[in-house]
Motif scaffolding. Structure first.
Motif, PDB file in Angstrom:
ATOM      1  N   LYS A  65       0.823  -1.210   0.000  1.00 53.95           N
ATOM      2  CA  LYS A  65       0.000   0.000   0.000  1.00 53.95           C
ATOM      3  C   LYS A  65       0.862   1.268   0.000  1.00 53.95           C
ATOM      4  O   LYS A  65       0.350   2.367   0.187  1.00 53.95           O
ATOM      5  N   VAL A  66       2.168   1.091  -0.193  1.00 51.73           N
ATOM      6  CA  VAL A  66       3.099   2.223  -0.219  1.00 51.73           C
ATOM      7  C   VAL A  66       3.699   2.332  -1.620  1.00 51.73           C
ATOM      8  O   VAL A  66       4.217   1.352  -2.166  1.00 51.73           O
ATOM      9  N   PHE A  67       3.617   3.530  -2.215  1.00 53.94           N
ATOM     10  CA  PHE A  67       4.117   3.751  -3.570  1.00 53.94           C
ATOM     11  C   PHE A  67       5.116   4.909  -3.572  1.00 53.94           C
ATOM     12  O   PHE A  67       4.934   5.897  -2.856  1.00 53.94           O
ATOM     13  N   LEU A  68       6.144   4.783  -4.407  1.00 57.11           N
ATOM     14  CA  LEU A  68       7.162   5.817  -4.533  1.00 57.11           C
ATOM     15  C   LEU A  68       7.100   6.428  -5.931  1.00 57.11           C
ATOM     16  O   LEU A  68       6.944   5.710  -6.930  1.00 57.11           O
ATOM     17  N   PHE A  69       7.234   7.767  -5.997  1.00 57.21           N
ATOM     18  CA  PHE A  69       7.135   8.466  -7.268  1.00 57.21           C
ATOM     19  C   PHE A  69       8.313   9.423  -7.444  1.00 57.21           C
ATOM     20  O   PHE A  69       8.724  10.088  -6.485  1.00 57.21           O
ATOM     21  N   ASN A  70       8.813   9.506  -8.673  1.00 57.88           N
ATOM     22  CA  ASN A  70       9.879  10.439  -8.993  1.00 57.88           C
ATOM     23  C   ASN A  70       9.415  11.864  -8.732  1.00 57.88           C
ATOM     24  O   ASN A  70       8.318  12.251  -9.123  1.00 57.88           O
ATOM     25  N   LYS A  71      10.224  12.655  -8.085  1.00 59.72           N
ATOM     26  CA  LYS A  71       9.818  13.998  -7.666  1.00 59.72           C
ATOM     27  C   LYS A  71       9.618  14.928  -8.868  1.00 59.72           C
ATOM     28  O   LYS A  71       8.800  15.849  -8.814  1.00 59.72           O
ATOM     29  N   GLU A  72      10.345  14.706  -9.944  1.00 58.61           N
ATOM     30  CA  GLU A  72      10.245  15.593 -11.100  1.00 58.61           C
ATOM     31  C   GLU A  72       9.173  15.148 -12.086  1.00 58.61           C
ATOM     32  O   GLU A  72       8.327  15.938 -12.505  1.00 58.61           O
ATOM     33  N   THR A  73       9.189  13.883 -12.460  1.00 57.47           N
ATOM     34  CA  THR A  73       8.240  13.389 -13.476  1.00 57.47           C
ATOM     35  C   THR A  73       6.931  12.901 -12.876  1.00 57.47           C
ATOM     36  O   THR A  73       5.938  12.766 -13.590  1.00 57.47           O
ATOM     37  N   GLU A  74       6.928  12.600 -11.573  1.00 59.61           N
ATOM     38  CA  GLU A  74       5.786  12.036 -10.855  1.00 59.61           C
ATOM     39  C   GLU A  74       5.420  10.636 -11.351  1.00 59.61           C
ATOM     40  O   GLU A  74       4.346  10.123 -11.059  1.00 59.61           O
ATOM     41  N   GLU A  75       6.346   9.999 -12.090  1.00 63.34           N
ATOM     42  CA  GLU A  75       6.140   8.618 -12.521  1.00 63.34           C
ATOM     43  C   GLU A  75       6.466   7.664 -11.378  1.00 63.34           C
ATOM     44  O   GLU A  75       7.315   7.947 -10.538  1.00 63.34           O
ATOM     45  N   ARG A  76       5.791   6.529 -11.370  1.00 62.81           N
ATOM     46  CA  ARG A  76       5.995   5.512 -10.334  1.00 62.81           C
ATOM     47  C   ARG A  76       7.403   4.930 -10.431  1.00 62.81           C
ATOM     48  O   ARG A  76       7.915   4.661 -11.519  1.00 62.81           O
ATOM     49  N   LEU A  77       8.026   4.738  -9.281  1.00 63.02           N
ATOM     50  CA  LEU A  77       9.334   4.093  -9.191  1.00 63.02           C
ATOM     51  C   LEU A  77       9.148   2.648  -8.741  1.00 63.02           C
ATOM     52  O   LEU A  77       8.411   2.378  -7.787  1.00 63.02           O
ATOM     53  N   TYR A  78       9.819   1.743  -9.420  1.00 66.24           N
ATOM     54  CA  TYR A  78       9.717   0.322  -9.083  1.00 66.24           C
ATOM     55  C   TYR A  78      11.057  -0.189  -8.581  1.00 66.24           C
ATOM     56  O   TYR A  78      12.119   0.218  -9.067  1.00 66.24           O
TER      57      TYR A  78
END
Length: 364
Positions: free
Chosen positions: A341-354
């Protein structure tokens, strides 16, 4: 009937020719045969424009539209084999239910006896066979909407298009009518495209949802898969009630931090990130990894809504949902987090980080 949209783009000129607005930008999707697909997004995202291009009410600036293997991009609406239901129902007030349903068949010069038979079958499908003699003013909003759906289906269309069909109904009628739409679609098996800005509506009845933002498709998949695996921050924030909690975070030396608290390990490189945590992702624990300042508790039957603050939170308050039997005391609480239930996103592009895959050799 399968629908294919290939590089579909619609550009509108602003008033007095001052610039252009790209309503739909290079849309490239396939809507499977017999599925109910929800076009979902905020106002101005291009979902209704997409529907109107599928219907033929508007023509694309560029790109193609296929029904099956047939290119219908330049065909008039009446030649596409569609049924279209508008937000405002568009029923004829001086006609009865039967006459409203029969109207498209009369335009096709179907013999009256056959038209009446088809109208009765369509009325039965929407469970209005006992109201054929009523006029729209004598019916509830939900019943009028079902008349509009029956009128669209009586032509036996290849594709059914619904433009925000529930927005004029109150909450209870919306719930009932969306269940009816799902039932009718399953019984007929007609490919259906459903436009809405309400994510609960889209997720509850759609086989597939297409999340849009500023004319661009953000993600397309089964509703639960989109919720469980958002591709970017916008999708994560748009889906879910209550909405996802978002924090400013940082990855450093293989750990993810919210403020000074390390909440999880990671294989990602050091960087600033946005951290999204679903409301159902918290477990209250005395040894929890994340500290929250409790603001308010709301008991909602079987659940408790925790309203709290954290200095790294992007919004003024955050909200977690826990079981009603959970014991919560004091003004400060600690929670553990469910990893899925925890997701990480790139601060600049806001794309999901895997997370990076670690080979067995690296693991050794």
């Amino acid at each position: 009937m399968k629908i294919v949209l290939k590089n579909l783009t619609k550009v509108f000129s602003k008033n007095k020719g001052k610039g252009e607005v790209i309503a739909v930008n290079d849309m490239d999707i396939e809507i499977p045969d017999g599925k109910l697909v929800g076009l979902l997004g905020p106002s101005g995202c291009g979902k209704s424009t997409t529907l109107f291009m599928i219907s033929g009410l508007q023509f694309p600036t560029s790109g193609q539209i296929y029904f099956g293997d047939v290119d219908v991009t330049k065909l008039a609406p009446e030649k596409r084999g569609i049924g279209l239901v508008f937000q405002n129902y568009a029923l004829y007030p001086h006609m009865t239910v039967e006459q409203n349903i029969m109207f498209p068949l009369q335009n096709q010069r179907i013999p009256k006896a056959i038209a009446k038979e088809k109208a009765l079958a369509a009325a039965k499908l929407v469970q209005l066979e006992n109201m054929l003699d009523r006029k729209p003013a004598e019916m509830s909003g939900g019943q009028q909407q079902r008349v509009a759906i029956a009128r669209a289906l009586v032509k036996e269309p290849n594709v059914l298009l619904l433009d925000e069909p529930l927005s004029n109904l109150d909450a209870r009628l919306r719930l009932q009518t969306r269940e009816e739409i799902r039932r009718i679609q399953r019984e007929t098996g007609v490919t259906t495209v459903f436009v809405t800005h309400d994510q609960e509506e889209a997720m509850s009845i759609s086989d597939i949802i297409v999340v849009m933002k500023l004319g661009v498709v953000q993600q397309m998949d089964e509703p639960q898969k989109v919720y469980d695996d958002p591709k970017n921050l916008f999708v994560a924030q748009f889906l879910g009630t209550p909405p996802i909690n978002t924090f400013n975070g940082v990855i450093k030396d293989g750990k993810v931090y919210i403020g000074n608290e390390a909440i999880m390990d990671t294989t990602l490189e050091d960087q600033d990130v946005y951290i999204g945590i679903r409301p159902e992702g918290a477990i209250v624990s005395n040894d929890g990894i994340l500290t929250l300042k409790l603001e308010q508790l709301e008991v909602m039957g079987r659940d408790i809504s925790i309203i709290a603050k954290n200095d790294a939170s992007i919004k003024p308050t955050i909200r977690f949902i826990v079981d009603a039997e959970t014991k919560i005391e004091g003004t400060e609480i600690k929670v553990d987090l469910k990893p899925n239930k925890v997701f990480l996103f790139n601060k600049e592009t806001e794309e999901r980080l895997y997370e990076k895959e670690v080979s067995e050799e690296q693991g050794e």
